[in-house]
Design a protein around this motif. Structure first.
Motif, short mmCIF file in Angstrom:
data_model
loop_
_atom_site.label_atom_id
_atom_site.label_comp_id
_atom_site.label_asym_id
_atom_site.label_seq_id
_atom_site.Cartn_x
_atom_site.Cartn_y
_atom_site.Cartn_z
N VAL A 276 4.12 -9.82 20.91
CA VAL A 276 4.14 -10.79 22.01
C VAL A 276 2.81 -11.53 22.09
O VAL A 276 2.76 -12.76 22.24
CB VAL A 276 4.46 -10.09 23.34
CG1 VAL A 276 4.30 -11.05 24.52
CG2 VAL A 276 5.88 -9.51 23.32
N LEU A 277 1.70 -10.79 21.97
CA LEU A 277 0.38 -11.42 22.00
C LEU A 277 0.21 -12.37 20.82
O LEU A 277 -0.37 -13.46 20.96
CB LEU A 277 -0.71 -10.35 22.00
CG LEU A 277 -0.83 -9.51 23.27
CD1 LEU A 277 -1.76 -8.32 23.04
CD2 LEU A 277 -1.34 -10.34 24.43
N GLY A 278 0.71 -11.96 19.65
CA GLY A 278 0.63 -12.83 18.49
C GLY A 278 1.44 -14.10 18.66
O GLY A 278 1.02 -15.19 18.23
N LEU A 279 2.60 -13.99 19.30
CA LEU A 279 3.42 -15.17 19.57
C LEU A 279 2.69 -16.10 20.54
O LEU A 279 2.69 -17.33 20.35
CB LEU A 279 4.77 -14.74 20.16
CG LEU A 279 5.72 -15.85 20.59
CD1 LEU A 279 6.09 -16.74 19.41
CD2 LEU A 279 6.98 -15.26 21.22
N CYS A 280 2.07 -15.54 21.57
CA CYS A 280 1.29 -16.37 22.50
C CYS A 280 0.12 -17.04 21.79
O CYS A 280 -0.17 -18.23 22.02
CB CYS A 280 0.78 -15.50 23.66
SG CYS A 280 2.05 -14.85 24.75
N ALA A 281 -0.57 -16.30 20.92
CA ALA A 281 -1.71 -16.87 20.19
C ALA A 281 -1.28 -18.03 19.31
O ALA A 281 -1.95 -19.08 19.28
CB ALA A 281 -2.37 -15.77 19.35
N GLU A 282 -0.17 -17.89 18.60
CA GLU A 282 0.31 -18.96 17.74
C GLU A 282 0.73 -20.17 18.58
O GLU A 282 0.44 -21.32 18.21
CB GLU A 282 1.47 -18.47 16.89
CG GLU A 282 2.09 -19.51 15.97
CD GLU A 282 1.16 -19.95 14.84
OE1 GLU A 282 1.47 -20.95 14.17
OE2 GLU A 282 0.11 -19.29 14.63
N THR A 283 1.39 -19.93 19.70
CA THR A 283 1.81 -21.02 20.57
C THR A 283 0.61 -21.78 21.11
O THR A 283 0.59 -23.03 21.12
CB THR A 283 2.66 -20.48 21.73
OG1 THR A 283 3.81 -19.80 21.21
CG2 THR A 283 3.12 -21.60 22.65
N LEU A 284 -0.40 -21.06 21.59
CA LEU A 284 -1.59 -21.72 22.13
C LEU A 284 -2.33 -22.48 21.05
O LEU A 284 -2.87 -23.57 21.30
CB LEU A 284 -2.50 -20.67 22.80
CG LEU A 284 -1.91 -19.96 24.02
CD1 LEU A 284 -2.89 -18.91 24.56
CD2 LEU A 284 -1.53 -20.95 25.12
N SER A 285 -2.38 -21.93 19.84
CA SER A 285 -3.03 -22.64 18.73
C SER A 285 -2.32 -23.96 18.43
O SER A 285 -2.96 -25.00 18.22
CB SER A 285 -3.04 -21.76 17.48
OG SER A 285 -3.83 -20.61 17.66
N ARG A 286 -1.00 -23.90 18.41
CA ARG A 286 -0.24 -25.12 18.14
C ARG A 286 -0.39 -26.13 19.29
O ARG A 286 -0.44 -27.34 19.06
CB ARG A 286 1.24 -24.78 17.92
CG ARG A 286 1.49 -24.08 16.60
CD ARG A 286 2.93 -23.57 16.48
NE ARG A 286 3.13 -22.98 15.16
CZ ARG A 286 3.74 -23.56 14.14
NH1 ARG A 286 4.24 -24.78 14.28
NH2 ARG A 286 3.88 -22.95 12.98
N TYR A 287 -0.47 -25.62 20.52
CA TYR A 287 -0.68 -26.54 21.65
C TYR A 287 -2.02 -27.25 21.51
O TYR A 287 -2.11 -28.48 21.71
CB TYR A 287 -0.62 -25.78 22.98
CG TYR A 287 -1.04 -26.65 24.15
CD1 TYR A 287 -0.15 -27.56 24.72
CD2 TYR A 287 -2.34 -26.60 24.64
CE1 TYR A 287 -0.55 -28.39 25.76
CE2 TYR A 287 -2.74 -27.42 25.68
CZ TYR A 287 -1.84 -28.31 26.23
OH TYR A 287 -2.25 -29.13 27.25
N LEU A 288 -3.08 -26.50 21.18
CA LEU A 288 -4.40 -27.13 21.02
C LEU A 288 -4.37 -28.18 19.91
O LEU A 288 -5.03 -29.22 20.03
CB LEU A 288 -5.44 -26.05 20.71
CG LEU A 288 -5.75 -25.06 21.84
CD1 LEU A 288 -6.78 -24.03 21.37
CD2 LEU A 288 -6.24 -25.77 23.09
N ALA A 289 -3.59 -27.91 18.86
CA ALA A 289 -3.48 -28.90 17.78
C ALA A 289 -2.84 -30.19 18.27
O ALA A 289 -3.23 -31.28 17.85
CB ALA A 289 -2.69 -28.31 16.61
N THR A 290 -1.85 -30.09 19.16
CA THR A 290 -1.21 -31.30 19.70
C THR A 290 -2.19 -32.11 20.54
O THR A 290 -2.01 -33.32 20.71
CB THR A 290 0.02 -30.97 20.55
OG1 THR A 290 -0.37 -30.26 21.73
CG2 THR A 290 1.03 -30.13 19.76
#
Length: 508
Positions: A276-290
């Motif tokens: 779950v933490l890894g999923l959140c980390a990937e989501t936040l990383s992709r958000y920052l990229a946007t």
């Protein structure tokens, strides 16, 4: 009467008009199978019959004169359930978007302090969206103050309020309740004096609180001149750590729990919470990229840990620890990142020993803790230097069997958590009946383009699944750096050293 713990009281002192400190829940019920719609009056009678499941429903705050100590929970002799309920009808075509907009407005309002700290809004005229088309339904919007519960006990209380059978059960008469007499001002005053004698640090807290109005400007001026312990503030700058407004929004994404369990199985020695933490980390990383934002170091999460005893559970209050966790967002492989998150977590002292948050609040009384948090916000430490952490992430396991309310099945729930300045985003993951819902409580004036988050969660999960299928057995198992391992211990050690030094000067 029962006194609030330092941790519970700190949530009261942190609250302001723009930063309400309650936990929220939005519960959607499918009522299409009911022979007659559930009337609001029936819901009120049902709730009356279940008020006994938790004392918080009929207990209010009793403040100590001159704020000589933490408040107490006392029985509300004037308790009236009607003061805690509201009814809203969305009309014949109420959509989920309308419900979420309504919930955002309701959750922006602080709870009133002159009564027990909870409120429920019954929303009628709501249409459940399903693969089979729209169905009749209703919703509950629930607010419970963080001074009374944490996320783990809140989920437990809601489970006790609901039923485990699809057959509507007869509503029983409310259990007899005789409120205990509210203690006199004299007794509360004497109790506060006795508590201060037992805990000398409260004297310093009282003095600090009394002088706060006249000395805050001086404190701010002096702190501006002092070099901050920057090694403690190792989280990178992010758009989540800016000054917030009173506006709130809840954005959610729903996932199959089986997909997360499959990732856990593929990666081996990790937990479902790591996934779950890894999923959140990937989501936040992709958000920052946007947002065209790139951080030089990994994002840092604050992750609460329940320290409730499995054999002796107290339904109210905050019984949790917390750790600062490197989310390894600098690791490009999203599956290897999960293994690294696991290593970062198990090397953290609170993870191994489940140290209660009282370790901090015994050292720093609640008034000082709250003042420190306010100064952290007012001095814009997160903006001017580096934040202590970027985002809190809480994973709350829920029941995997369906719950009902008078025959109406709970089909979906969304959860919110408090925000305050320099903290514009909180993530709460809740599982229920084979599904995991990621709930992003955010300030839309801080987190731009937040409607992108559900799609980013979906893409992140797909990316992790693909990476997990190709990951080597040792990838992500490398030893993390010393700074990552000791982040939490460094913070605790600094606070202990600071307070012990103050006590030595106080003794002289």
């Amino acid at each position: 009467m029962r006194q609030l713990s330092e941790l519970d009281a700190s949530f009261l002192y942190l609250e302001s008009d723009t930063t309400p400190m309650h936990i929220g829940g939005i519960y959607l019920f499918d009522a299409s199978g009911l022979s007659t719609p559930l009337a609001f009056s029936t819901f009120v009678a049902y709730l009356r019959s279940r008020l006994h499941v938790a004392p918080l429903f009929r207990q209010k705050l009793k403040e100590i004169p001159f704020r000589l100590g933490r408040p107490y929970w006392v029985d509300d002799a004037d308790f009236s359930i009607e003061r805690h309920l509201a009814y809203v009808n969305l009309g014949t075509h109420g959509k989920q978007s309308s419900l979420m907009s309504l919930a955002s407005r309701i959750l922006e309002e602080p709870l009133k302090r002159d009564r027990p700290l909870w409120h429920i809004t019954f929303v009628d005229g709501f249409r459940i969206e399903s693969p089979d088309g729209e169905k009749e339904g209703f919703a509950l919007i629930v607010k419970l103050h963080h001074a009374a519960i944490d996320a783990f006990s809140g989920e437990e209380i809601m489970g006790k309020l609901l039923e485990y059978t699809p057959t509507p059960q007869p509503i029983s008469a409310p259990r007899p309740w005789l409120p205990r007499q509210e203690p006199s001002e004299e007794r509360v005053f004497l109790q506060a004096g006795a508590n201060m004698l037992r805990t000398p640090m409260q004297l310093a807290s009282l003095a600090f609180n009394a002088a706060e109005a006249t000395t805050r400007g001086l404190i701010q001026k002096q702190l501006h001149r002092l070099p901050l312990p920057l090694p403690l503030f190792t989280a990178p700058q992010s758009p989540f750590n800016r000054q917030i407004t009173a506006n709130r929004q809840i954005v959610s994404s729903r996932l199959e729990l089986s997909r997360l369990k499959a990732i856990k199985g593929a990666l081996g020695d990790v937990t479902l919470n790591d996934v779950v933490l890894g999923l959140c980390a990937e989501t936040l990383s992709r958000y920052l990229a946007t947002q065209n934002i790139r951080t030089e170091t990994s994002l840092v999460a604050m992750t609460p840990i329940s320290v409730r005893s499995s054999s002796l559970r107290r339904a109210t209050g905050n019984q949790m620890s917390a750790m600062l966790l490197d989310l390894a967002t600098a690791e490009p492989d999203p599956a290897a990142r999960i293994r690294r998150i696991h290593r970062n977590a198990v090397d953290s002292e609170p993870y191994r020993e489940a140290i209660a948050a009282d370790r901090l609040t015994e050292l720093l009384p609640s008034t000082l803790l709250a003042l420190s948090a306010r100064l952290y916000s007012e001095l814009q430490v997160a903006q001017r230097y580096q934040p202590l952490f970027n985002v809190p992430i809480t994973n709350v396991p829920g029941p995997q069997v369906p719950l009902y309310l008078q025959g109406a099945r709970l089909v979906q729930q969304y959860n919110s958590a408090p925000l305050f300045d320099s903290l514009g985003l909180v993530v709460v993951a809740v599982s229920y009946q084979g599904q995991l819902t990621l709930n992003f409580t955010l300030c839309p004036d801080v987190v731009a383009d937040c409607d992108l988050l559900p799609e980013l969660v979906s893409r992140s999960l797909e990316a992790i699944e693909a990476a997990a299928a190709e990951l080597g057995p040792e990838q992500g198992n490398e030893q993390p750096s010393t700074a990552q391992q000791t982040l939490t211990d460094e913070l605790l050690g600094y606070l202990e050293k600071m307070v012990k030094g103050g006590l030595e000067r106080f003794r002289r």
